[in-house]
Motif scaffolding. Structure first.
Motif, PDB file in Angstrom:
ATOM      1  N   LEU A  94       0.829  -1.202   0.000  1.00  0.00           N
ATOM      2  CA  LEU A  94       0.000   0.000   0.000  1.00  0.00           C
ATOM      3  C   LEU A  94       0.868   1.258   0.000  1.00  0.00           C
ATOM      4  O   LEU A  94       0.642   2.190  -0.767  1.00  0.00           O
ATOM      5  N   GLN A 162      -7.751   1.327   4.623  1.00  0.00           N
ATOM      6  CA  GLN A 162      -7.434   1.278   3.195  1.00  0.00           C
ATOM      7  C   GLN A 162      -7.314  -0.174   2.727  1.00  0.00           C
ATOM      8  O   GLN A 162      -7.795  -0.524   1.646  1.00  0.00           O
ATOM      9  N   ARG A 166      -9.690  -2.099   0.019  1.00  0.00           N
ATOM     10  CA  ARG A 166      -9.124  -2.819  -1.140  1.00  0.00           C
ATOM     11  C   ARG A 166      -9.740  -4.197  -1.276  1.00  0.00           C
ATOM     12  O   ARG A 166      -9.941  -4.691  -2.380  1.00  0.00           O
TER      13      ARG A 166
END
Length: 190
Positions: A94, A162, A166
């Protein structure tokens, strides 16, 4: 120019608010923050017996040795046991995807992902003086990711959120964070 002589490979990120150039006071302060974080993480997490232990911060031997030389660090006694957990690699990915692809950015990504595995606030697990220093470090190396944290969510929570997004999961119990009962936990003062 003293900062240039100390660390010629460290880049300066130009922005409208700061002048481009290696010798700026801003750059010297930010480079000091970078040194502080990487030294702390290597000393605390990359050595034998540490918890969490991430041998060589997940870097290959050659890259880790270049990091040690660049930051004038002593070699650590590495633990040869189990590698880092799967979420370490997801966090590293990430961060790297949001960076510029340089080796220096990869070092920072590995250090931040390693520190995310520990129990305190991320700025504390990076050995930084406060959350603002962490935010500046993330702005310097992972600006697109930093800019997505529009609500100023705590960094570890933001990174894991996050990752959940995803994977198609939504961490909030409510349709928006502001309506969620966990809002003070995610967005409160650190």
């Amino acid at each position: 120019m003293a900062a240039c002589a100390i660390a010629p490979s460290f880049r300066s990120v130009p922005s409208p608010a700061r002048p481009f150039g290696c010798a700026t006071e801003y750059h010297e302060k930010e480079t000091a923050v970078l040194y502080q974080a990487l030294r702390y993480v290597v000393k605390r997490f990359a050595s034998a017996g540490s918890f969490p232990s991430v041998p060589r911060l997940g870097l290959d031997q050659e890259s880790f040795e270049r990091l040690l030389v660049a930051f004038r660090l002593e070699s650590t006694s590495l633990r040869q046991a189990v590698g880092p957990p799967e979420d370490f690699w997801e966090l590293t990915s990430l961060l790297i995807e949001s960076g510029d692809g340089s080796e220096e950015t990869r070092w920072v990504a590995h250090a931040v992902a390693t520190a995310c595995l520990a129990d305190d606030h991320l700025w504390q697990d990076l050995g930084l003086p406060d959350r603002n220093a962490l935010t500046r470090l993330l702005e310097r190396y992972f600006r697109p990711l930093r800019e997505r944290n529009v609500g100023d969510m705590r960094w570890k929570k933001f990174f894991y959120k996050q990752l959940c997004e995803r994977a198609g999961f939504h961490a909030c119990k409510a349709p928006s964070c502001r309506e969620c009962s966990d809002y003070p936990t995610c967005f409160g003062k650190e």
